[in-house]
Design a protein around this motif. Structure first.
Motif, PDB file in Angstrom:
ATOM      1  N   ASN A  22      -1.704  11.476 -79.037  1.00 39.37           N
ATOM      2  CA  ASN A  22      -2.209  10.850 -79.829  1.00 39.37           C
ATOM      3  C   ASN A  22      -2.992   9.309 -79.215  1.00 39.37           C
ATOM      4  N   GLN A  23      -2.521   9.306 -77.710  1.00 40.41           N
ATOM      5  CA  GLN A  23      -3.585   8.191 -77.647  1.00 40.41           C
ATOM      6  C   GLN A  23      -5.545   8.665 -77.904  1.00 40.41           C
ATOM      7  N   GLN A  24      -5.099   9.292 -76.782  1.00 40.12           N
ATOM      8  CA  GLN A  24      -6.573   9.771 -76.977  1.00 40.12           C
ATOM      9  C   GLN A  24      -7.361  10.081 -78.732  1.00 40.12           C
ATOM     10  N   ASN A  25      -6.543  10.665 -79.740  1.00 37.85           N
ATOM     11  CA  ASN A  25      -6.889  10.352 -80.778  1.00 37.85           C
ATOM     12  C   ASN A  25      -6.960   8.879 -81.654  1.00 37.85           C
ATOM     13  N   LYS A  26      -6.157   7.933 -80.633  1.00 39.70           N
ATOM     14  CA  LYS A  26      -6.709   7.113 -81.062  1.00 39.70           C
ATOM     15  C   LYS A  26      -7.580   6.051 -80.732  1.00 39.70           C
ATOM     16  N   VAL A  27      -7.426   6.377 -79.699  1.00 44.02           N
ATOM     17  CA  VAL A  27      -9.025   6.384 -78.321  1.00 44.02           C
ATOM     18  C   VAL A  27     -10.629   6.670 -79.448  1.00 44.02           C
ATOM     19  N   ASP A  28     -11.327   8.350 -79.530  1.00 45.34           N
ATOM     20  CA  ASP A  28     -12.029   8.446 -80.180  1.00 45.34           C
ATOM     21  C   ASP A  28     -11.886   8.106 -81.959  1.00 45.34           C
ATOM     22  N   TRP A  29     -10.984   6.905 -82.299  1.00 52.02           N
ATOM     23  CA  TRP A  29     -11.156   5.821 -83.975  1.00 52.02           C
ATOM     24  C   TRP A  29     -11.722   5.126 -83.409  1.00 52.02           C
ATOM     25  N   LEU A  30     -11.038   4.596 -82.463  1.00 52.85           N
ATOM     26  CA  LEU A  30     -11.589   2.977 -82.373  1.00 52.85           C
ATOM     27  C   LEU A  30     -12.940   3.153 -82.040  1.00 52.85           C
ATOM     28  N   LYS A 143     -15.516  -0.995 -72.456  1.00 51.47           N
ATOM     29  CA  LYS A 143     -15.700  -2.139 -71.971  1.00 51.47           C
ATOM     30  C   LYS A 143     -15.194  -2.244 -73.347  1.00 51.47           C
ATOM     31  N   LEU A 144     -15.263  -2.558 -74.223  1.00 53.00           N
ATOM     32  CA  LEU A 144     -14.774  -2.341 -75.566  1.00 53.00           C
ATOM     33  C   LEU A 144     -13.293  -1.657 -75.506  1.00 53.00           C
ATOM     34  N   ILE A 145     -13.183  -0.333 -75.299  1.00 57.00           N
ATOM     35  CA  ILE A 145     -12.295   0.483 -75.664  1.00 57.00           C
ATOM     36  C   ILE A 145     -10.906   0.580 -74.410  1.00 57.00           C
ATOM     37  N   ASN A 146     -11.544   0.118 -73.444  1.00 56.51           N
ATOM     38  CA  ASN A 146     -10.437  -0.786 -71.939  1.00 56.51           C
ATOM     39  C   ASN A 146      -9.328  -1.590 -72.258  1.00 56.51           C
ATOM     40  N   ILE A 147     -10.129  -2.547 -73.100  1.00 55.70           N
ATOM     41  CA  ILE A 147      -9.469  -3.737 -72.889  1.00 55.70           C
ATOM     42  C   ILE A 147      -8.623  -3.661 -74.268  1.00 55.70           C
ATOM     43  N   GLU A 148      -8.685  -3.036 -75.273  1.00 51.96           N
ATOM     44  CA  GLU A 148      -8.051  -2.793 -76.585  1.00 51.96           C
ATOM     45  C   GLU A 148      -7.145  -2.369 -76.150  1.00 51.96           C
ATOM     46  N   ASP A 149      -7.458  -1.274 -74.848  1.00 53.17           N
ATOM     47  CA  ASP A 149      -6.220  -0.101 -74.655  1.00 53.17           C
ATOM     48  C   ASP A 149      -5.085  -1.515 -73.713  1.00 53.17           C
ATOM     49  N   THR A 150      -5.570  -2.050 -73.196  1.00 51.57           N
ATOM     50  CA  THR A 150      -4.869  -2.944 -71.845  1.00 51.57           C
ATOM     51  C   THR A 150      -3.962  -3.534 -73.026  1.00 51.57           C
ATOM     52  N   ASP A 152      -2.996  -3.277 -75.452  1.00 51.70           N
ATOM     53  CA  ASP A 152      -2.252  -2.381 -76.919  1.00 51.70           C
ATOM     54  C   ASP A 152      -0.902  -2.428 -75.513  1.00 51.70           C
ATOM     55  N   THR A 153      -1.537  -2.059 -73.865  1.00 55.64           N
ATOM     56  CA  THR A 153      -0.559  -1.610 -73.015  1.00 55.64           C
ATOM     57  C   THR A 153       0.179  -2.668 -72.918  1.00 55.64           C
ATOM     58  N   GLN A 154      -0.495  -3.956 -72.688  1.00 50.51           N
ATOM     59  CA  GLN A 154       0.018  -5.328 -72.410  1.00 50.51           C
ATOM     60  C   GLN A 154       1.396  -5.896 -73.375  1.00 50.51           C
ATOM     61  N   LEU A 155       1.477  -6.057 -74.700  1.00 38.99           N
ATOM     62  CA  LEU A 155       1.670  -5.837 -76.012  1.00 38.99           C
ATOM     63  C   LEU A 155       3.322  -4.756 -75.337  1.00 38.99           C
ATOM     64  N   ASN A 156       3.299  -3.556 -75.894  1.00 36.51           N
ATOM     65  CA  ASN A 156       4.057  -3.081 -75.612  1.00 36.51           C
ATOM     66  C   ASN A 156       4.998  -2.953 -74.428  1.00 36.51           C
ATOM     67  N   GLN A 214      -6.067 -13.833 -72.787  1.00 36.94           N
ATOM     68  CA  GLN A 214      -7.268 -13.910 -72.045  1.00 36.94           C
ATOM     69  C   GLN A 214      -8.490 -12.679 -72.356  1.00 36.94           C
ATOM     70  N   LEU A 215      -7.373 -11.723 -72.245  1.00 38.54           N
ATOM     71  CA  LEU A 215      -8.047 -10.072 -73.002  1.00 38.54           C
ATOM     72  C   LEU A 215      -9.411 -10.087 -73.730  1.00 38.54           C
ATOM     73  N   LYS A 216      -8.016 -10.732 -74.713  1.00 42.70           N
ATOM     74  CA  LYS A 216      -8.890 -11.196 -76.182  1.00 42.70           C
ATOM     75  C   LYS A 216     -10.433 -11.516 -76.295  1.00 42.70           C
ATOM     76  N   GLN A 217     -10.364 -12.536 -75.596  1.00 41.54           N
ATOM     77  CA  GLN A 217     -11.563 -14.083 -75.043  1.00 41.54           C
ATOM     78  C   GLN A 217     -12.713 -12.955 -74.262  1.00 41.54           C
ATOM     79  N   LEU A 218     -12.438 -12.021 -73.385  1.00 46.36           N
ATOM     80  CA  LEU A 218     -12.628 -11.153 -72.189  1.00 46.36           C
ATOM     81  C   LEU A 218     -13.943 -10.134 -73.272  1.00 46.36           C
TER      82      LEU A 218
END
Length: 319
Positions: A22-30, A143-150, A152-156, A214-218
């Motif tokens: 599911n995580q890989q599918n999300k990354v591929d879609w993004l 960069k962007l996908i790594n930030i988005e994944d981070t 999501d991890t932080q929000l969880n 801060q991640l969003k600003q990055l």
């Protein structure tokens, strides 16, 4: 290990694999969505005009330059202007550049005869002969996908800000509690025999520091870098996309070297084409919808004079 333990272990392994899929599918879609968004931005900057140059041909030129870094513009035996991929079919000149080539369509069809600089033009995307997509893909993938994944991890981590310790018999109970809490469903046990009413069951706070902002600003900083690379900027609180360089300023006066490189190579291609086919009057221009208005230019100048622009592209209103 008894049969029940084996089944439970296999079930947990299956859940982990499903979660990873599911995580890989999300990354591929993004990744797919971001690549489409930025391709649309990059391929809408320049527009080609001239006899035989339809909007479709113009769009195909820009798409091939974006994806491949080069493309050949030629007329077929029926006089129809086409833009195809190419492969070397001959030697190089004294500067190491090809002088003849064989062109082929996306369906694999190839022109019967080789083309050369005498009857067609090899268009380069920029001075380095690099595809725009290579830089865009690098920023998105690393960069962007790594930030988005981070993020999501932080929000969880803030949604479930604790870790659990307990015995094996409480594992399924905790998994159910975790799912309910993650989904915003309250968890209530009404009797003293609750599986959580046990000295072995404990929760420990993770004390995760909230850095999603801060991640969003990055992420915005990297997006601004891509905008700057393309020669674009955001204007006003509406974040309208605008070109930093105006048509009147020309290629040589552009303060953005990456943009000037791409614009210059396109103008060079027009000059070479018009030497071969002077009646076709091929030209490339900037998308008028992306040019700044006088009001927007004044806003940029005001920002610059006030010293309130960390980068030239950043002319959006302060939040």
């Amino acid at each position: 290990m008894n049969l029940s333990s084996k089944v439970n272990k296999m079930s947990r392994a299956s859940k982990i694999r499903k979660s990873e899929e599911n995580q890989q599918n999300k990354v591929d879609w993004l990744r797919s969505q971001l690549m489409n968004i930025w391709q649309n931005k990059a391929t809408s900057i320049f527009q080609w005009e001239g006899e035989g140059i339809t909007p479709f041909v113009s769009q195909q030129i820009e798409r091939r330059l974006y994806e491949d870094g080069s493309v050949v513009l030629f007329k077929d035996d029926d006089g129809v202007v086409k833009v195809y991929r190419w492969a070397m079919d001959g030697g190089l000149n004294g500067y190491g550049l090809p002088v003849s080539w064989r062109v082929f369509g996306m369906n694999g069809t190839s022109e019967q005869f080789s083309r050369s600089e005498k009857d067609s033009v090899l268009i380069w995307n920029d001075l380095n002969r690099m595809a725009t997509a290579s830089y865009i893909k690098f920023i998105i993938d690393y960069k962007l996908i790594n930030i988005e994944d981070t993020i999501d991890t932080q929000l969880n981590a803030h949604k479930i800000p604790f870790v659990f310790t307990g015995n094996k018999s409480q594992l399924l109970t905790f998994e159910n509690v975790f799912k309910k809490v993650s989904g915003g469903v309250p968890v209530i046990y009404m009797n003293e025999a609750s599986p959580l009413n046990n000295a072995e069951f404990q929760l420990f706070p993770t004390n995760v520091t909230f850095v999603a902002d801060q991640l969003k600003q990055l992420r915005h900083d990297y997006e601004d870098d891509m905008m700057d690379y393309l020669g674009l900027c955001y204007v006003g609180i509406e974040k309208k996309e605008r070109l930093i360089t105006s048509e009147a300023e020309g290629t040589e006066d552009s303060s953005n070297s990456s943009f000037a490189s791409r614009y210059g190579q396109r103008k060079r291609a027009c000059e070479e084409w018009n030497k071969i086919y002077p009646d076709m009057k091929l030209k490339v221009k900037l998308n008028e919808g992306l040019l700044m208005t006088e009001e927007e230019k004044a806003e940029l100048k005001e920002k610059q004079n006030a010293g309130n622009r960390p980068k030239e592209k950043d002319i959006q209103e302060d939040e």
